[in-house]
Design a protein around this motif. Structure first.
Motif, mmCIF file in Angstrom:
data_model
loop_
_atom_site.group_PDB
_atom_site.id
_atom_site.type_symbol
_atom_site.label_atom_id
_atom_site.label_comp_id
_atom_site.label_asym_id
_atom_site.label_seq_id
_atom_site.Cartn_x
_atom_site.Cartn_y
_atom_site.Cartn_z
ATOM 1 N N GLU A 111 0.848 -1.161 0.000
ATOM 2 C CA GLU A 111 0.000 0.000 0.000
ATOM 3 C C GLU A 111 0.893 1.222 0.000
ATOM 4 O O GLU A 111 2.036 1.141 0.440
ATOM 5 C CB GLU A 111 -0.856 0.006 1.256
ATOM 6 N N ARG A 153 -5.457 -2.031 11.560
ATOM 7 C CA ARG A 153 -4.453 -2.265 10.521
ATOM 8 C C ARG A 153 -3.046 -2.227 11.115
ATOM 9 O O ARG A 153 -2.190 -3.049 10.761
ATOM 10 C CB ARG A 153 -4.606 -1.247 9.395
ATOM 11 N N PHE A 190 -8.157 -1.338 3.113
ATOM 12 C CA PHE A 190 -6.711 -1.490 3.050
ATOM 13 C C PHE A 190 -6.245 -2.708 3.841
ATOM 14 O O PHE A 190 -5.267 -3.363 3.469
ATOM 15 C CB PHE A 190 -6.028 -0.220 3.557
ATOM 16 N N ARG A 211 -12.754 2.512 5.114
ATOM 17 C CA ARG A 211 -11.523 2.660 4.322
ATOM 18 C C ARG A 211 -10.408 1.819 4.896
ATOM 19 O O ARG A 211 -9.651 1.149 4.171
ATOM 20 C CB ARG A 211 -11.116 4.120 4.279
ATOM 21 N N GLU A 212 -10.292 1.812 6.220
ATOM 22 C CA GLU A 212 -9.262 1.000 6.859
ATOM 23 C C GLU A 212 -9.490 -0.484 6.615
ATOM 24 O O GLU A 212 -8.539 -1.247 6.404
ATOM 25 C CB GLU A 212 -9.231 1.290 8.365
ATOM 26 N N GLU A 244 -0.354 4.612 0.805
ATOM 27 C CA GLU A 244 -0.848 5.816 1.451
ATOM 28 C C GLU A 244 -0.001 6.123 2.665
ATOM 29 O O GLU A 244 0.605 5.242 3.255
ATOM 30 C CB GLU A 244 -2.319 5.671 1.853
ATOM 31 N N TRP A 279 -6.684 -5.711 1.648
ATOM 32 C CA TRP A 279 -5.576 -5.771 0.695
ATOM 33 C C TRP A 279 -4.349 -6.389 1.354
ATOM 34 O O TRP A 279 -3.684 -7.272 0.792
ATOM 35 C CB TRP A 279 -5.297 -4.361 0.190
ATOM 36 N N TYR A 280 -4.044 -5.944 2.575
ATOM 37 C CA TYR A 280 -2.891 -6.466 3.303
ATOM 38 C C TYR A 280 -3.047 -7.953 3.600
ATOM 39 O O TYR A 280 -2.112 -8.741 3.380
ATOM 40 C CB TYR A 280 -2.705 -5.691 4.609
#
Length: 237
Positions: A2, A170, A207, A203-204, A4, A210-211
């Protein structure tokens, strides 16, 4: 995987910064999202909310506290959420002056200061006698925050992760991926039940999804390049 900045409210995904593995896992994450009908994402959203609601506002006895940075505003101004994190640092320091604080975050904005340096400047201005602050200034996002701090003597010791409530899950997943004995510490007293906070948690979760997918793929394929960035598989919890 990621790109960001740590805790930034406006992440930007730039393909040229992701690399081939990052692009692949980004696409794979969306394939998993479709294949599971969003079940994994929904589960992770629940984890984000659960921790955001129940996380304590103290270090849990850990002697080291990692403070996540945030992309600075124009002219190096500190975002409101970063100020909340720094104010929590001041409260913890007042109650436990022996705590070691490490501010995380490199230069992600257009100013001259890194996120960590800007945070230290704020603390020094408001608490002149506050000296127990160290900086990690080379990371550009959450995953790098944790990876880079591993060389600062935190491995094998209890550490506290201080950030905003929506960001805690996260950070915890990634820290445990590197084998850190981590516990959460929330900047805010409580999670506000507002649409804005719900969107940040969503949003968290995105992500985090994705992780998790990328990490699973790296472990399944024994991708050494990816594992060097996210920690060895046997360290996962």
């Amino acid at each position: 995987m990621e790109v960001e900045t740590a805790g930034s409210k406006s992440p930007r995904i730039r393909l040229k910064q992701l690399g081939s593995d990052g692009v692949f896992t980004f696409l794979l994450s969306h394939m998993v999202l479709l294949a599971t009908g969003g079940l994994l994402l929904g589960y992770l959203f629940g984890r984000v909310i659960q921790l955001a609601i129940h996380a304590p506002c103290h270090t849990g006895g850990a002697r080291t506290c990692l403070v996540f940075g945030m992309k600075l505003g124009e002219n190096g101004t500190l975002p409101e959420d970063y100020l909340l994190r720094l104010e929590r640092v001041r409260k913890i320091q007042a109650d436990a002056s022996s705590t070691r604080f490490i501010l995380l975050g490199g230069r992600t904005g257009e100013g001259l200061l890194s996120e960590a340096a800007a945070g230290k400047r704020y603390l020094n201005h408001h608490s002149p006698a506050f000296e127990r602050v160290e900086l990690e200034e080379s990371s550009l996002h959450t995953q790098e925050n944790i990876k880079n701090v591993m060389d600062m003597g935190v491995a094998g010791k209890p550490v506290s992760l201080l950030t905003n409530r929506y960001h805690l899950a996260r950070c915890m997943y990634m820290a445990r991926g590197f084998g850190l004995n981590a516990n959460p510490c929330a900047a805010e007293e409580r999670l506000k039940a507002t649409p804005g906070q719900a969107l940040l948690c969503a949003r968290e979760a995105y992500f985090l999804h994705w992780y998790v997918v990328g990490r699973a793929w790296a472990c399944l394929t024994s991708n050494r390049t990816m594992l060097a960035r996210i920690g060895e598989c046997q360290r996962s919890r």
